[in-house]
Design a protein around this motif. Structure first.
Motif, PDB file in Angstrom:
ATOM      1  N   ASP A   1       0.824  -1.210   0.000  1.00 28.66           N
ATOM      2  CA  ASP A   1       0.000   0.000   0.000  1.00 28.66           C
ATOM      3  C   ASP A   1       0.858   1.260   0.000  1.00 28.66           C
ATOM      4  O   ASP A   1       0.554   2.235  -0.687  1.00 28.66           O
ATOM      5  CB  ASP A   1      -0.943   0.000   1.199  1.00 28.66           C
ATOM      6  N   GLU A   2       1.936   1.240   0.772  1.00 30.61           N
ATOM      7  CA  GLU A   2       2.829   2.398   0.804  1.00 30.61           C
ATOM      8  C   GLU A   2       3.564   2.565  -0.524  1.00 30.61           C
ATOM      9  O   GLU A   2       3.731   3.683  -1.009  1.00 30.61           O
ATOM     10  CB  GLU A   2       3.823   2.270   1.951  1.00 30.61           C
ATOM     11  N   ALA A   3       3.985   1.459  -1.105  1.00 21.23           N
ATOM     12  CA  ALA A   3       4.699   1.523  -2.392  1.00 21.23           C
ATOM     13  C   ALA A   3       3.801   2.089  -3.482  1.00 21.23           C
ATOM     14  O   ALA A   3       4.274   2.826  -4.360  1.00 21.23           O
ATOM     15  CB  ALA A   3       5.209   0.142  -2.785  1.00 21.23           C
ATOM     16  N   ALA A   4       2.524   1.773  -3.421  1.00 25.65           N
ATOM     17  CA  ALA A   4       1.588   2.278  -4.431  1.00 25.65           C
ATOM     18  C   ALA A   4       1.497   3.800  -4.406  1.00 25.65           C
ATOM     19  O   ALA A   4       1.171   4.414  -5.422  1.00 25.65           O
ATOM     20  CB  ALA A   4       0.206   1.666  -4.219  1.00 25.65           C
ATOM     21  N   LYS A   5       1.811   4.402  -3.269  1.00 26.16           N
ATOM     22  CA  LYS A   5       1.728   5.858  -3.133  1.00 26.16           C
ATOM     23  C   LYS A   5       3.080   6.542  -3.346  1.00 26.16           C
ATOM     24  O   LYS A   5       3.147   7.766  -3.394  1.00 26.16           O
ATOM     25  CB  LYS A   5       1.230   6.220  -1.732  1.00 26.16           C
ATOM     26  N   MET A   6       4.145   5.771  -3.459  1.00 27.01           N
ATOM     27  CA  MET A   6       5.483   6.349  -3.525  1.00 27.01           C
ATOM     28  C   MET A   6       5.862   6.770  -4.940  1.00 27.01           C
ATOM     29  O   MET A   6       5.416   6.175  -5.917  1.00 27.01           O
ATOM     30  CB  MET A   6       6.525   5.348  -3.004  1.00 27.01           C
ATOM     31  N   SER A   7       6.704   7.781  -5.006  1.00 23.70           N
ATOM     32  CA  SER A   7       7.304   8.206  -6.274  1.00 23.70           C
ATOM     33  C   SER A   7       8.657   8.823  -5.949  1.00 23.70           C
ATOM     34  O   SER A   7       8.946   9.150  -4.805  1.00 23.70           O
ATOM     35  CB  SER A   7       6.411   9.212  -7.001  1.00 23.70           C
ATOM     36  N   ALA A   8       9.478   8.947  -6.968  1.00 20.92           N
ATOM     37  CA  ALA A   8      10.788   9.571  -6.805  1.00 20.92           C
ATOM     38  C   ALA A   8      11.076  10.418  -8.042  1.00 20.92           C
ATOM     39  O   ALA A   8      10.664  10.083  -9.149  1.00 20.92           O
ATOM     40  CB  ALA A   8      11.877   8.532  -6.617  1.00 20.92           C
ATOM     41  N   THR A   9      11.791  11.500  -7.819  1.00 20.61           N
ATOM     42  CA  THR A   9      12.137  12.433  -8.889  1.00 20.61           C
ATOM     43  C   THR A   9      13.649  12.588  -8.945  1.00 20.61           C
ATOM     44  O   THR A   9      14.312  12.685  -7.913  1.00 20.61           O
ATOM     45  CB  THR A   9      11.475  13.799  -8.640  1.00 20.61           C
ATOM     46  N   ALA A  10      14.175  12.628 -10.157  1.00 19.98           N
ATOM     47  CA  ALA A  10      15.609  12.849 -10.358  1.00 19.98           C
ATOM     48  C   ALA A  10      15.794  13.898 -11.443  1.00 19.98           C
ATOM     49  O   ALA A  10      14.982  14.039 -12.351  1.00 19.98           O
ATOM     50  CB  ALA A  10      16.300  11.550 -10.764  1.00 19.98           C
ATOM     51  N   ASP A  11      16.887  14.645 -11.308  1.00 23.59           N
ATOM     52  CA  ASP A  11      17.273  15.649 -12.304  1.00 23.59           C
ATOM     53  C   ASP A  11      18.532  15.184 -13.011  1.00 23.59           C
ATOM     54  O   ASP A  11      19.404  14.556 -12.399  1.00 23.59           O
ATOM     55  CB  ASP A  11      17.550  16.998 -11.628  1.00 23.59           C
ATOM     56  N   SER A  12      18.627  15.501 -14.284  1.00 23.73           N
ATOM     57  CA  SER A  12      19.842  15.180 -15.024  1.00 23.73           C
ATOM     58  C   SER A  12      20.975  16.075 -14.506  1.00 23.73           C
ATOM     59  O   SER A  12      20.723  17.147 -13.942  1.00 23.73           O
ATOM     60  CB  SER A  12      19.633  15.401 -16.519  1.00 23.73           C
TER      61      SER A  12
END
Length: 124
Positions: free
Chosen positions: A48-59
């Motif tokens: 359930d927690e993974a379903a809500k997770m996201s991550a952002t990266a910049d070049s």
């Protein structure tokens, strides 16, 4: 009289041993099933927690920003307008792919940390 020779004491001993075995197995089974239920609950929590997770990266050059979810799906891709100053589509594609991969790696690390919090005995 030796055990198993058929005397009354032998039958009483065997009966007590049988009850002890049944009680021990019942206790072990209850503990085992409780442990399985606990693991299942922790796995559901992680899912359930993974379903809500996201991550952002910049070049590294700051021209590309990518956001992914736990399934590795691209949620958002931002391209700085400066990308149009060069016509190198191959380099741009490589930068986009590398940035998406960086975001996925960040999320994977976050999931590993959370998994370690939910299952500390397995991560030791």
């Amino acid at each position: 009289m030796a055990y198993g020779s058929g005397g009354a004491d032998s039958y009483r001993s065997a009966g007590r041993f049988g009850w002890w075995c049944r009680d021990t197995i019942a206790t072990m089974s209850a503990s085992y099933y409780a442990s399985i239920a606990d693991i299942a609950n922790r796995l559901r929590t992680l899912r359930d927690e993974a379903a809500k997770m996201s991550a952002t990266a910049d070049s590294p050059d700051g021209l590309v920003r990518a956001t992914v979810n736990a399934r590795g799906e691209l949620l958002e891709l931002e391209l700085d307008e400066r990308i149009y100053r060069t016509a190198d589509s191959v380099a741009l594609a490589a930068t986009i792919n590398a940035t998406i991969q960086s975001a996925a790696t960040l999320l994977e690390a976050d999931l590993a940390v959370r998994s370690g919090e939910l299952f500390p005995e397995e991560s030791a």
